[in-house]
Design a protein around this motif. Structure first.
Motif, short mmCIF file in Angstrom:
data_model
loop_
_atom_site.label_atom_id
_atom_site.label_comp_id
_atom_site.label_asym_id
_atom_site.label_seq_id
_atom_site.Cartn_x
_atom_site.Cartn_y
_atom_site.Cartn_z
N ILE A 118 -0.24 8.16 3.13
CA ILE A 118 0.25 7.34 3.86
C ILE A 118 1.25 7.86 5.20
CG2 ILE A 118 2.09 5.72 3.84
CD1 ILE A 118 1.31 4.46 1.05
N LEU A 119 2.25 9.07 4.80
CA LEU A 119 2.99 9.75 5.70
C LEU A 119 2.07 10.64 6.77
CD1 LEU A 119 5.94 10.32 6.21
CD2 LEU A 119 5.88 12.02 4.45
N THR A 120 0.90 11.00 6.29
CA THR A 120 0.12 11.76 7.13
C THR A 120 0.43 10.82 9.14
OG1 THR A 120 -1.97 12.02 5.02
CG2 THR A 120 -2.44 12.25 7.97
N TYR A 121 0.36 9.46 8.88
CA TYR A 121 0.12 8.42 10.16
C TYR A 121 1.52 7.92 10.15
CZ TYR A 121 -4.84 8.17 8.56
OH TYR A 121 -5.83 8.82 7.83
N VAL A 122 2.27 8.56 9.46
CA VAL A 122 3.46 7.93 10.13
C VAL A 122 4.47 9.40 11.37
CG1 VAL A 122 6.40 8.01 9.26
CG2 VAL A 122 4.38 6.71 8.29
N ASP A 123 5.12 9.11 12.32
CA ASP A 123 5.95 9.25 13.38
C ASP A 123 7.49 9.44 13.05
OD1 ASP A 123 3.51 9.90 15.07
OD2 ASP A 123 3.38 7.75 14.83
N VAL A 124 8.29 8.98 12.01
CA VAL A 124 9.22 8.52 12.03
C VAL A 124 10.02 8.43 10.60
CG1 VAL A 124 11.10 7.94 12.69
CG2 VAL A 124 10.05 8.78 14.12
#
Length: 166
Positions: A118-124
């Motif tokens: 999930i974090l792969t797509y997160v910027d912040v």
């Protein structure tokens, strides 16, 4: 995945005009939680392909600069691929920034393959449980002083937590 609320235009979470999704379900049970009803994984409505398409249409609005994902607990949304698929589509179709709030800390998220996906797509990432004894209403984008506002790309590049300069 169930969701509790969508804000088409949100200026209270993150910088600029953003589209916000509040997911349902959280196992953190933080004292002083202001979204306690969202801890129930069955709260709200079932996420559907139609709802995902509608959400993306909001994000594609030229006035929207990015997306916020809150809850509940976004990192608890690993029983299906709904959140993962949504974030992937946001990046592929808009490349707008994604901010995500989690009670889990960055170091624990990256050590869990499902959460890290999930974090792969997160910027912040705003990480850490809300702690009532560390509550500070003057902090930007977070509720307690233990929480960090993390630049994910820089953190991955330097292999350590790099906080966003606000």
């Amino acid at each position: 995945m169930n969701y509790a609320k969508i804000r088409k235009f949100d200026v209270s979470n993150g910088p600029g005009v953003r589209t916000t999704l509040f997911v349902s379900g959280c196992t953190n049970n933080c004292e002083g939680c202001f979204n306690r009803e969202l801890q129930d994984f069955n709260y709200g409505d079932k996420w559907t392909k139609e709802k995902e398409d509608e959400f993306l249409s909001f994000v594609k609005n030229e006035n929207v600069v990015g997306v916020n994902i809150l809850g509940g607990e976004p990192m608890d949304q690993v029983k299906d691929k709904d959140l993962h698929n949504l974030l992937k589509r946001i990046k592929e179709e808009t490349n707008k920034s994604i901010w995500l709030w989690s009670g889990y800390i960055y170091e624990d998220i990256i050590s869990n393959s499902n959460k890290n996906e999930i974090l792969t797509y997160v910027d912040v990432l705003i990480d850490g449980r809300f702690q009532l004894d560390k509550r500070n209403i003057s902090l930007k984008y977070r509720g307690s002083s233990n929480q960090r506002v993390i630049d994910i790309a820089k953190s991955r590049e330097h292999n350590k937590v790099i906080e966003l300069e606000i």
